[in-house]
Design an enzyme around this catalytic site. Structure first.
Site, PDB file in Angstrom:
ATOM      1  N   GLU A 298       0.853  -1.181   0.000  1.00  0.00           N
ATOM      2  CA  GLU A 298       0.000   0.000   0.000  1.00  0.00           C
ATOM      3  C   GLU A 298       0.897   1.242   0.000  1.00  0.00           C
ATOM      4  O   GLU A 298       1.766   1.385   0.860  1.00  0.00           O
ATOM      5  CB  GLU A 298      -0.900  -0.013   1.253  1.00  0.00           C
ATOM      6  CG  GLU A 298      -1.810   1.197   1.313  1.00  0.00           C
ATOM      7  CD  GLU A 298      -3.123   0.913   2.038  1.00  0.00           C
ATOM      8  OE1 GLU A 298      -3.466  -0.265   2.248  1.00  0.00           O
ATOM      9  OE2 GLU A 298      -3.810   1.895   2.379  1.00  0.00           O
ATOM     10  N   ARG A 299       0.680   2.099  -0.979  1.00  0.00           N
ATOM     11  CA  ARG A 299       1.512   3.305  -1.132  1.00  0.00           C
ATOM     12  C   ARG A 299       2.984   2.945  -1.275  1.00  0.00           C
ATOM     13  O   ARG A 299       3.854   3.606  -0.708  1.00  0.00           O
ATOM     14  CB  ARG A 299       1.330   4.275   0.036  1.00  0.00           C
ATOM     15  CG  ARG A 299      -0.092   4.505   0.481  1.00  0.00           C
ATOM     16  CD  ARG A 299      -0.953   5.109  -0.580  1.00  0.00           C
ATOM     17  NE  ARG A 299      -2.335   5.256  -0.117  1.00  0.00           N
ATOM     18  CZ  ARG A 299      -3.328   5.632  -0.916  1.00  0.00           C
ATOM     19  NH1 ARG A 299      -3.111   5.877  -2.182  1.00  0.00           N
ATOM     20  NH2 ARG A 299      -4.549   5.756  -0.439  1.00  0.00           N
TER      21      ARG A 299
ATOM     22  N   GLU B 180     -10.738   4.534   9.098  1.00  0.00           N
ATOM     23  CA  GLU B 180     -10.903   4.295   7.663  1.00  0.00           C
ATOM     24  C   GLU B 180     -11.492   2.913   7.379  1.00  0.00           C
ATOM     25  O   GLU B 180     -11.008   2.170   6.531  1.00  0.00           O
ATOM     26  CB  GLU B 180      -9.565   4.470   6.933  1.00  0.00           C
ATOM     27  CG  GLU B 180      -8.984   5.865   7.116  1.00  0.00           C
ATOM     28  CD  GLU B 180      -7.743   6.140   6.288  1.00  0.00           C
ATOM     29  OE1 GLU B 180      -6.978   5.202   6.028  1.00  0.00           O
ATOM     30  OE2 GLU B 180      -7.541   7.314   5.925  1.00  0.00           O
TER      31      GLU B 180
ATOM     32  N   ARG C 207     -12.026  17.041  10.089  1.00  0.00           N
ATOM     33  CA  ARG C 207     -11.240  15.818  10.238  1.00  0.00           C
ATOM     34  C   ARG C 207     -10.051  16.040  11.181  1.00  0.00           C
ATOM     35  O   ARG C 207      -9.637  15.120  11.893  1.00  0.00           O
ATOM     36  CB  ARG C 207     -10.762  15.377   8.847  1.00  0.00           C
ATOM     37  CG  ARG C 207      -9.776  14.260   8.889  1.00  0.00           C
ATOM     38  CD  ARG C 207      -9.444  13.777   7.488  1.00  0.00           C
ATOM     39  NE  ARG C 207      -8.263  12.922   7.535  1.00  0.00           N
ATOM     40  CZ  ARG C 207      -7.717  12.333   6.492  1.00  0.00           C
ATOM     41  NH1 ARG C 207      -8.242  12.505   5.291  1.00  0.00           N
ATOM     42  NH2 ARG C 207      -6.656  11.578   6.614  1.00  0.00           N
TER      43      ARG C 207
ATOM     44  N   LYS D 282       0.478  10.667  13.863  1.00  0.00           N
ATOM     45  CA  LYS D 282       1.022  11.286  12.646  1.00  0.00           C
ATOM     46  C   LYS D 282       1.428  12.710  12.974  1.00  0.00           C
ATOM     47  O   LYS D 282       0.782  13.372  13.785  1.00  0.00           O
ATOM     48  CB  LYS D 282      -0.017  11.273  11.521  1.00  0.00           C
ATOM     49  CG  LYS D 282      -0.214   9.884  10.918  1.00  0.00           C
ATOM     50  CD  LYS D 282      -1.030   9.907   9.641  1.00  0.00           C
ATOM     51  CE  LYS D 282      -1.231   8.476   9.138  1.00  0.00           C
ATOM     52  NZ  LYS D 282      -1.965   8.399   7.865  1.00  0.00           N
TER      53      LYS D 282
ATOM     54  N   ASP E  41      -2.932  14.240   7.645  1.00  0.00           N
ATOM     55  CA  ASP E  41      -2.386  13.035   7.022  1.00  0.00           C
ATOM     56  C   ASP E  41      -1.196  13.349   6.124  1.00  0.00           C
ATOM     57  O   ASP E  41      -1.351  13.426   4.911  1.00  0.00           O
ATOM     58  CB  ASP E  41      -3.512  12.381   6.196  1.00  0.00           C
ATOM     59  CG  ASP E  41      -3.143  10.990   5.721  1.00  0.00           C
ATOM     60  OD1 ASP E  41      -2.109  10.474   6.157  1.00  0.00           O
ATOM     61  OD2 ASP E  41      -3.908  10.435   4.904  1.00  0.00           O
TER      62      ASP E  41
ATOM     63  N   GLU F  62       4.140   9.422  -0.229  1.00  0.00           N
ATOM     64  CA  GLU F  62       2.751   9.297  -0.670  1.00  0.00           C
ATOM     65  C   GLU F  62       2.183  10.614  -1.207  1.00  0.00           C
ATOM     66  O   GLU F  62       1.635  10.659  -2.303  1.00  0.00           O
ATOM     67  CB  GLU F  62       1.890   8.788   0.490  1.00  0.00           C
ATOM     68  CG  GLU F  62       0.424   8.706   0.135  1.00  0.00           C
ATOM     69  CD  GLU F  62      -0.448   8.214   1.268  1.00  0.00           C
ATOM     70  OE1 GLU F  62       0.089   7.865   2.337  1.00  0.00           O
ATOM     71  OE2 GLU F  62      -1.674   8.177   1.078  1.00  0.00           O
TER      72      GLU F  62
ATOM     73  N   GLU G 285       6.069  22.268  -2.227  1.00  0.00           N
ATOM     74  CA  GLU G 285       4.957  22.952  -1.549  1.00  0.00           C
ATOM     75  C   GLU G 285       4.421  24.073  -2.444  1.00  0.00           C
ATOM     76  O   GLU G 285       3.220  24.249  -2.588  1.00  0.00           O
ATOM     77  CB  GLU G 285       5.431  23.538  -0.217  1.00  0.00           C
ATOM     78  CG  GLU G 285       4.318  24.270   0.528  1.00  0.00           C
ATOM     79  CD  GLU G 285       4.787  24.921   1.824  1.00  0.00           C
ATOM     80  OE1 GLU G 285       5.949  25.386   1.879  1.00  0.00           O
ATOM     81  OE2 GLU G 285       3.989  24.980   2.774  1.00  0.00           O
TER      82      GLU G 285
HETATM   83  C1  BDP Z   1      -3.350   7.317   4.341  1.00  0.00           C
HETATM   84  C2  BDP Z   1      -3.045   6.353   3.254  1.00  0.00           C
HETATM   85  C3  BDP Z   1      -3.671   5.011   3.473  1.00  0.00           C
HETATM   86  C4  BDP Z   1      -3.282   4.488   4.825  1.00  0.00           C
HETATM   87  C5  BDP Z   1      -3.663   5.504   5.873  1.00  0.00           C
HETATM   88  C6  BDP Z   1      -3.127   5.144   7.223  1.00  0.00           C
HETATM   89  O1  BDP Z   1      -3.521   6.905   2.062  1.00  0.00           O
HETATM   90  O2  BDP Z   1      -3.243   4.167   2.441  1.00  0.00           O
HETATM   91  O3  BDP Z   1      -3.901   3.284   5.093  1.00  0.00           O
HETATM   92  O4  BDP Z   1      -3.100   6.759   5.578  1.00  0.00           O
HETATM   93  O5  BDP Z   1      -2.131   5.756   7.622  1.00  0.00           O
HETATM   94  O6  BDP Z   1      -2.479   8.384   4.190  1.00  0.00           O
HETATM   95  O7  BDP Z   1      -3.660   4.296   7.894  1.00  0.00           O
END
Ligand code: BDP
Length: 712
Positions: free
Chosen positions: A160-161, A284, A334, A358, A363, A391, A510
């Site tokens: 993923e990513r 998510e 969010r 994070k 995000d 990402e 940026e």
């Molecule tokens: C987002 C990503 C996703 C991740 C999610 C995460 O797009 O693929 O699953 O974060 O950190 O940025 O859980």
């Protein structure tokens, strides 16, 4: 060169430097067990000296045997060293710390533990590989005990990513049979003092916990152990039901508790030094304890208790928010998610739970303020989550040296209780709240590609991550220079060019992707690649630019907005509450203002957008020529592969520039004072040409192509 050795190439020093080389010809590693990091250190020192100096030192593993006084490189733990009669004047070492002494004829590398000794060996090798034979004597200790990597690898081998091919860990729902790349990865990680890795995706597949896969995890751990890297796994909260066949995954249910205890016991049979678990719950669409009206703390504690007998820890992610929120309600935000879910849970977690946060409230965006949650967990261990994998920063197709972005967070003084509380040196180091457990995790996502990350220059981010986790005050340029010398050698032009390009790369990115705190205006619902500002509005995944014909930005003030500014400690909250005191780079993060709002530099918001997108794209446009000037100064393969990426970036930066400018020109109807936006007299439009087999068609989103049309 294909990049496989990263910064550990041990390339032969140029002749002029070799003349000053002075290293002992004998290595003594004080451990005979092949799986031990000290044994590894002995071998690595030998390999490094062979490569860098062309000498062939002998290694012995059995202790001093009366060889004291002979010129040697000695590497071992402080305990082993003391047993051998040394270690009298070594300053106090903390876990993973080491002492390095190159004074006189011998070299002493002494670790607080095995891992520390190996780190010391890498430090010494990094010195000589850079032609540094100076006499030093110092001890160094980590800023924090947790310095981990998160891989987002799926059991089917995809990542993923991930932007560098398939997984080095998994394929077809099992662990790969050949773990050479895993072993090599651990070597790289160890050299930057990373001590733990979660090997599978946070969106976790329970199949990892099958008996066959547990045995596979044992093999992964065996491959990484000689490098002092301990492994852990991500868990799927619903596993007792989906894998175990129970009819519930309620964390209070006895059968669920017993199931996780059993799984944990079995895992430790295969991986006796497992570092712990990573859990993404109620985030998510992932399952979690809220389904059963249990708190997130109840969920985290379930795993914490199962791990306690083994000393393992649970990294529990704070990345919890409602992705079904709509922007219809002005107060939906969010960014408030993690505060709403976690702020009242402080102190409700077991001691071996670490909340992994994070760096910003949303995000991994190109610019965010630090998450206010860092200031709100005085009684709960916490760690920061960074992303080396790019990402939202161009997915390794754009050069973006990330440490300057991380620095905006790590150097940030949150003023907890009106006292100095800098995120890196005070909060993550555990000082502010007097915590034993704290630290760093970075999503890395290396793959089978020989460059590890998909492109050579991206490796500076991985290198710098490790060094910052060890010491967040490390200088961005110094880290880059060390990395460049180790990766590309000593040519001054190479060093200057890579430094210059890298240091302007994040500000440029940026500038052409989203500035003033409006966020990376990428496609937010899908691949997170390329421009798509409209996708940010109207859904909970988005950042809600709240742009209309007159104004733009998210009002996060307490008096009129979502209240997010009020979550910061009072001095910071007061600053963000007002437009006048909010720094320009976060203006649209905290405020909704007219396009004609003046910035501190006198420009209007909209004109700044136009100018910044032009400036950023211009910087990227200059990269290929700067790189091309290095032809002949570095090997052909890495020269060409990098040039290819930079040329792509130069073009894609223009796509970004024009898409964003066109979009906001269309919304605001305010022309660019410098007459550029929407006016490209020099361009040859593809759709105006004639070519058999192609047709002209409209494009979505409209701003993605000039004239709203493309050829297909
Ligand atoms: C987002 C990503 C996703 C991740 C999610 C995460 O797009 O693929 O699953 O974060 O950190 O940025 O859980």
């Amino acid at each position: 060169e294909d990049g496989l050795n990263g910064w550990l190439r041990y390339a032969r020093l140029p002749r002029g430097m070799l003349r000053h080389a002075k290293v002992p010809t004998h290595i003594i590693a004080l451990n005979t067990s092949q799986a031990s990091p000290v044994f590894t250190a002995g071998k690595e020192l030998q390999k490094g000296i062979q490569g860098v100096l062309g000498q062939n030192p002998e290694v012995t593993y059995e202790g001093l045997h009366g060889r004291q006084g002979e010129s040697s490189i000695l590497v071992g733990t402080i305990e082993a060293y003391a047993d051998a009669g040394g270690a009298a004047d070594i300053p106090e070492l903390e876990e993973d710390g080491f002492w390095l002494n190159t004074e006189g004829d011998s070299v002493e590398i002494v670790g607080q533990n095995e891992r520390g000794a190996l780190y010391g060996a890498f430090e010494y090798l990094s010195m000589i590989a850079q032609g540094n034979f100076s006499e030093v004597a110092y001890a160094t200790n980590p800023s924090a005990p947790i310095r981990w990597i998160n891989q987002w690898d799926n059991m089917d081998g995809t990542i993923e990513r991930g932007y560098a091919g398939l997984s080095i860990f998994f394929e077809n729902n099992v662990i790969v049979s050949n773990l050479t790349r895993v072993y090599e990865y651990a070597r790289l990680l160890s050299s930057i003092r990373v001590n733990g890795i979660i090997v599978n995706n946070v969106n976790a597949n329970p199949i990892l916990l099958s008996l066959e896969n547990m045995a596979g995890l044992g093999r992964i751990a065996d491959a990484m152990r000689p490098w002092g890297v301990r492994i852990g796994v991500s868990l799927n909260f619903a596993s007792p039901q989906t894998l175990g066949g129970l009819d519930t995954y309620d964390p209070f249910d006895k059968s669920v508790i017993a199931w996780w205890t059993d799984i944990t016991d079995k895992l430790y049979e295969h991986v006796p030094d497992m570092v712990g678990y990573l859990v993404k719950a109620n985030s998510e669409g992932q399952p979690g304890p809220l389904t059963y009206n249990r708190t997130l703390a109840d969920g985290a504690n379930l795993f914490a208790k199962a791990l306690q007998p083994y000393g393992g820890i649970v990294m529990f992610r704070a990345f919890v928010y409602d992705h079904h929120l709509s922007h219809e309600n002005w107060y939906n935000d969010r960014a408030n998610g993690q505060m709403e879910f976690f702020k009242d849970l402080d102190g409700a977690f077991e001691d071996n739970v670490v909340i992994q946060i994070k760096y910003g409230p949303i995000d991994f965006q190109v610019r965010e303020p630090p998450s206010p949650l860092f200031a709100h967990l005085p009684n709960t261990a916490s760690a920061i989550e960074l992303q080396v994998t790019q990402e939202y920063y161009g997915q390794q197709c754009h050069l973006v040296y990330i440490p300057p972005l991380w620095r905006t967070i790590l150097d940030y003084d949150l003023r907890v209780d009106g006292q100095k509380s800098v995120v890196g040196t005070d909060i993550l180091s555990g000082k502010t709240f007097n915590k034993k457990l704290s630290g760093y995790a970075a999503v890395v996502n290396v793959g089978l590609n020989t460059t590890w990350l998909g492109t050579h220059l991206a490796m500076s981010n991985l290198y710098a991550y490790g060094r910052l986790a060890w010491d967040p005050t490390n200088d961005d340029v110094r880290m880059l220079e060390d990395w460049t010398r180790l990766t590309f050698g000593f040519d001054e032009t190479v060093l200057e060019t890579i430094t210059k390009m890298s240091m302007v790369s994040w500000p440029a990115y940026e500038n052409y992707t989203g500035n003033l705190g409006i966020q990376t205006l990428t496609d937010i619902t899908g691949p997170h690649y390329g421009p798509n500002p409209a996708s940010h509005d109207g859904n909970g995944w988005g950042m809600w630019t709240r742009a209309n014909e007159h104004s733009i930005g998210m009002d996060r003030t307490v008096w009129n907005g979502t209240g997010n500014a009020g979550y910061y400690p009072p001095e910071i909250a007061a600053m963000y509450e007002k437009v006048e005191t909010t720094p320009d780079e976060l203006l649209l993060w905290f405020h909704h203002v007219p396009y004609t709002q003046r910035l501190k530099n006198g420009n209007t918001v909209i004109q700044h957008f136009y100018d910044a997108h032009y400036a950023g794209a211009e910087t990227a446009f200059g990269f290929p020529a700067q790189w091309a000037a290095l032809e002949g100064k570095i090997d052909r393969q890495r020269f060409e592969e990098t040039l290819f990426r930079l040329e792509y970036q130069a073009g894609h930066a223009i796509v970004w520039r024009d898409a964003i400018n066109q979009f906001y020109f269309n919304k605001s109807s305010i022309p660019d004072a410098r007459g550029r936006v929407g006016n490209y007299p020099w361009r040859v439009e593809a759709e105006d040409m004639e070519l058999d087999g192609y047709r002209v068609t409209a494009v979505t989103p409209f701003e993605a192509a000039s004239g709203l049309r493309i050829v297909q």
